[in-house]
Design a protein around this motif. Sequence first.
Motif, PDB file in Angstrom:
ATOM      1  N   CYS A 102      18.662  13.862  79.253  1.00 16.23           N
ATOM      2  CA  CYS A 102      17.964  14.647  78.224  1.00 16.23           C
ATOM      3  C   CYS A 102      16.606  14.044  77.838  1.00 16.23           C
ATOM      4  N   ARG A 130      18.239  20.613  77.204  1.00 20.48           N
ATOM      5  CA  ARG A 130      17.564  19.679  76.303  1.00 20.48           C
ATOM      6  C   ARG A 130      16.734  18.642  77.067  1.00 20.48           C
ATOM      7  N   SER A 175      20.784   0.708  76.781  1.00 20.07           N
ATOM      8  CA  SER A 175      20.758   0.927  75.336  1.00 20.07           C
ATOM      9  C   SER A 175      20.210  -0.314  74.651  1.00 20.07           C
ATOM     10  N   ASN A 197      17.536   9.780  76.132  1.00 15.56           N
ATOM     11  CA  ASN A 197      16.534  10.541  75.382  1.00 15.56           C
ATOM     12  C   ASN A 197      15.591   9.626  74.601  1.00 15.56           C
ATOM     13  N   GLU A 199      14.416   9.637  71.652  1.00 20.97           N
ATOM     14  CA  GLU A 199      14.762   9.297  70.266  1.00 20.97           C
ATOM     15  C   GLU A 199      16.199   8.800  70.113  1.00 20.97           C
ATOM     16  N   LYS A 200      17.141   9.438  70.796  1.00 18.69           N
ATOM     17  CA  LYS A 200      18.557   9.144  70.560  1.00 18.69           C
ATOM     18  C   LYS A 200      19.196   8.265  71.626  1.00 18.69           C
ATOM     19  N   GLY A 201      18.497   8.023  72.731  1.00 21.17           N
ATOM     20  CA  GLY A 201      19.086   7.238  73.802  1.00 21.17           C
ATOM     21  C   GLY A 201      20.121   8.040  74.577  1.00 21.17           C
ATOM     22  N   ARG A 203      23.668   9.708  75.507  1.00 22.28           N
ATOM     23  CA  ARG A 203      24.687  10.326  74.661  1.00 22.28           C
ATOM     24  C   ARG A 203      26.000   9.527  74.706  1.00 22.28           C
ATOM     25  N   ARG A 204      26.813   9.729  73.675  1.00 20.61           N
ATOM     26  CA  ARG A 204      28.058   8.953  73.543  1.00 20.61           C
ATOM     27  C   ARG A 204      28.962   9.135  74.752  1.00 20.61           C
ATOM     28  N   SER A 224      11.236  -1.489  70.261  1.00 18.96           N
ATOM     29  CA  SER A 224      11.616  -0.420  71.187  1.00 18.96           C
ATOM     30  C   SER A 224      10.497  -0.179  72.196  1.00 18.96           C
TER      31      SER A 224
END
Length: 241
Positions: A102, A130, A175, A197, A199-201, A203-204, A224
């Motif tokens: 994403c 996305r 991460s 991503n 902003e969010k890295g 996904r879980r 970062s």
Amino acid sequence: MLAALQRRPKDVVRVSVPAKSEAWAEVAKAAQKAGVQVSGEGGDGARDRDRGRRQGRPGDRDRSAPGRTGGAMALVRETEGVALESLFEGAESGGVWLALDCIQDPQNVGAIFRTAAFFGIRGIVLTQERSAPLTGTAFDVASGGMEWVPFTVQANLGHAMEVAKEAGLWILGTSEHAPGPLSEVDRDRAWLVVLGNEEKGIRRLTEERCDQLCSIPCAGKVTSLNVSVAAGILMAHFQSR
């Protein structure tokens, strides 16, 4: 543009080059050799670009960069990528693949492809939803990288990761919160490196499917990195043996 002419000249519809463009002279020469229509824009680049769009067929893409080339452009048909299973062929011989989870900025996507082509990355998995579409911006920033690095666009990254594992790859998630540093990652394995991503890295659920997680240790005050910069560091790690 040279890469497209070398890899798939039949997909290059036309090339338009300003009258005095040394940078695109080699492109024009290669296009003529491949039998591609080449025209000069003169002083009316905008009108010629509009004409190029009208003449192109559905699926053709206008790759123009007037800010850097003075109105040079090329009309190139889109490439659909490769089948997922074929992307991982030959995994038993080792190497590194990437998965972009994403990533939404087409400039980041293009920069990652350019670096991947430099380091000889075997292939890239992109997510469908996305995620940044493969626009002319991504192709332009990639500077030929998207022609040389095989890629596939998948709706289900989890499925792609399972196919990668079946082909013999290990999955490395990235991460900033991972406890283990990049230096501890075994460079002798065949890896699918997952980048998350902006902003969010990652996904879980993507993280849960990884065999190992790693972080790039921070030694300064900014904690970062831009995802394309982080990707470059990760790719360089597997080359420094």
